[in-house]
Enzyme design. Sequence first.
Site, PDB file in Angstrom:
ATOM      1  N   GLU A 196      42.849 -38.838   4.579  1.00  0.00           N
ATOM      2  CA  GLU A 196      43.492 -40.025   4.008  1.00  0.00           C
ATOM      3  C   GLU A 196      45.026 -39.979   3.967  1.00  0.00           C
ATOM      4  OE1 GLU A 196      41.796 -40.848   0.163  1.00  0.00           O
ATOM      5  OE2 GLU A 196      39.898 -41.478   1.025  1.00  0.00           O
ATOM      6  N   GLU A 229      33.281 -40.262   3.193  1.00  0.00           N
ATOM      7  CA  GLU A 229      33.240 -40.269   1.721  1.00  0.00           C
ATOM      8  C   GLU A 229      32.799 -41.645   1.237  1.00  0.00           C
ATOM      9  OE1 GLU A 229      36.849 -39.159  -0.354  1.00  0.00           O
ATOM     10  OE2 GLU A 229      37.133 -37.372   0.881  1.00  0.00           O
TER      11      GLU A 229
HETATM   12  C1  FCB Z   1      39.388 -39.899  -2.126  1.00  0.00           C
HETATM   13  C2  FCB Z   1      39.748 -38.449  -1.894  1.00  0.00           C
HETATM   14  C3  FCB Z   1      38.805 -37.467  -2.543  1.00  0.00           C
HETATM   15  C4  FCB Z   1      38.334 -37.955  -3.903  1.00  0.00           C
HETATM   16  C5  FCB Z   1      37.862 -39.384  -3.839  1.00  0.00           C
HETATM   17  C6  FCB Z   1      37.359 -39.927  -5.160  1.00  0.00           C
HETATM   18  O1  FCB Z   1      40.524 -40.677  -2.008  1.00  0.00           O
HETATM   19  O2  FCB Z   1      39.752 -38.160  -0.524  1.00  0.00           O
HETATM   20  O3  FCB Z   1      39.449 -36.227  -2.613  1.00  0.00           O
HETATM   21  O4  FCB Z   1      39.301 -37.746  -4.844  1.00  0.00           O
HETATM   22  O5  FCB Z   1      38.883 -40.211  -3.370  1.00  0.00           O
END
Ligand code: FCB
Length: 452
Positions: free
Chosen positions: A166, A355
């Site tokens: 990210e 994620e």
């Molecule tokens: C993302 C991050 C991860 C975690 C989630 C909730 O932005 O990559 O590390 O904190 O959010």
Amino acid sequence: MVRADFGTDFQWGVSTAAFQTEGAYDADGKGLSIWDTFTRRRGKIKRGHRADVACDFYHRYQEDLAFVKQMHIPNFRFSLSWPRILPAGTGKPSDNGLDFYDRLIDHCLAQGITPWVTLYHWDLPQLLQDRGGWTNRDILSWLSEYAACVAKRYGDRVKHWMVLNEPTVFTGAGYFFGVHAPGLTGLRHFFPAAHHAALAMGHVGRVLRSEIPGGAIGSTFSCSSIHPASSRPRDLAAAKRADALINRLFIEPVLGMGYPMADLPALKGIEKYMLAGDDALLPFDFDFIGIQNYTREVVRHVYWVPYLHAKIRPARRRGVQTVTEMGWEIYPESIYEMIRKFSAYANVPKIYVTENGAAFPDVVVNGGVADPQRTEYLQSHLAQVLRVRNEGSNVHGYFVWSLTDNFEWAEGYRARFGLVYVDFETQQRILKDSGKWYGQFLENTNSGSSVR
Ligand code: FCB
């Protein structure tokens, strides 16, 4: 909805990150990261929490991987701590640091779990930040030295790699807003950090590809669908600018499209940091793109916000009732829209959702954790992934954030994202009901019988 609906080659997984879980912040010669120092600054992290111990994953990885196995999760995504491997950021690697990831990788493989490694999940060595960190173009050579070192060491056993986690978040929160490490603010920090992060993806992608024949090389991108607060032209234009910043800033240069300056003219400030030839260095043909989605954003025109002239309207202000512990609106169609958006780009061969997950205020009752909201969150998002997959998008995997509750950056320990509950006083773990559900869902490889 059953696992088989997604097809047999769909990759299922769970994601974690080094700083959020490992603890052992100074064990066995580890150097400090920018997050070790940032968490020591007053007022930066809620309730003054620090990640010196976190989930103690450094010592308890076997116990945590037993949960991965118990849930029948075939893929485990984690990140390497750069200062654990190279305490000074460059130069001599630490044998202890390298050995730790050898043990972790070997243990994954012995359990039949495939390791997916993120090279950089935000814990830059502090000694490199002292030399400017991401604002210094030398980050490209520092990062490629580190990448070559770990690729040589682990590339025989690890075939799935992600360069950055990210970039929008770590450059925006860390170098513009100052709410994440290293806590710097303003465009004079953000623009060079952003350009070097954009360059780093291809630069390091090429290093990994040459060191690891047959490897699958990717990088991960945060994304949220952006909706205008009204149909007024000013709000529509504001949403377009916000989309350029939040969703397009890093993926488009990688795909050879350049920065989205036409839709967000303020980005022209990046040009000051571009050298001759950079246009040709930005693109890289990743084997896959990781997208990470949690919510959507509603944006309206606001004249007084500099450069962007747009502002996100927080879910609670909009009267939204269905929010997570982070205050993020639960809006499953966002993941559908984002997979469609990324799928529509030319040259994105494969998308994995690297994620997706949610924080809720979990409590232990009679030795268990009933978290129906999280199960529902995962099911509703998976239903959208299936919908967009069935429509022909190239999404090929889904990873839950996260395995265990962990250190949620500026939020500290309160925001619990795990499938496994962690009591941070005793380090006791409890599989939550959502984890039991995910396990049953993955175990059931037959078509037909629903687990709902
Ligand atoms: C993302 C991050 C991860 C975690 C989630 C909730 O932005 O990559 O590390 O904190 O959010």
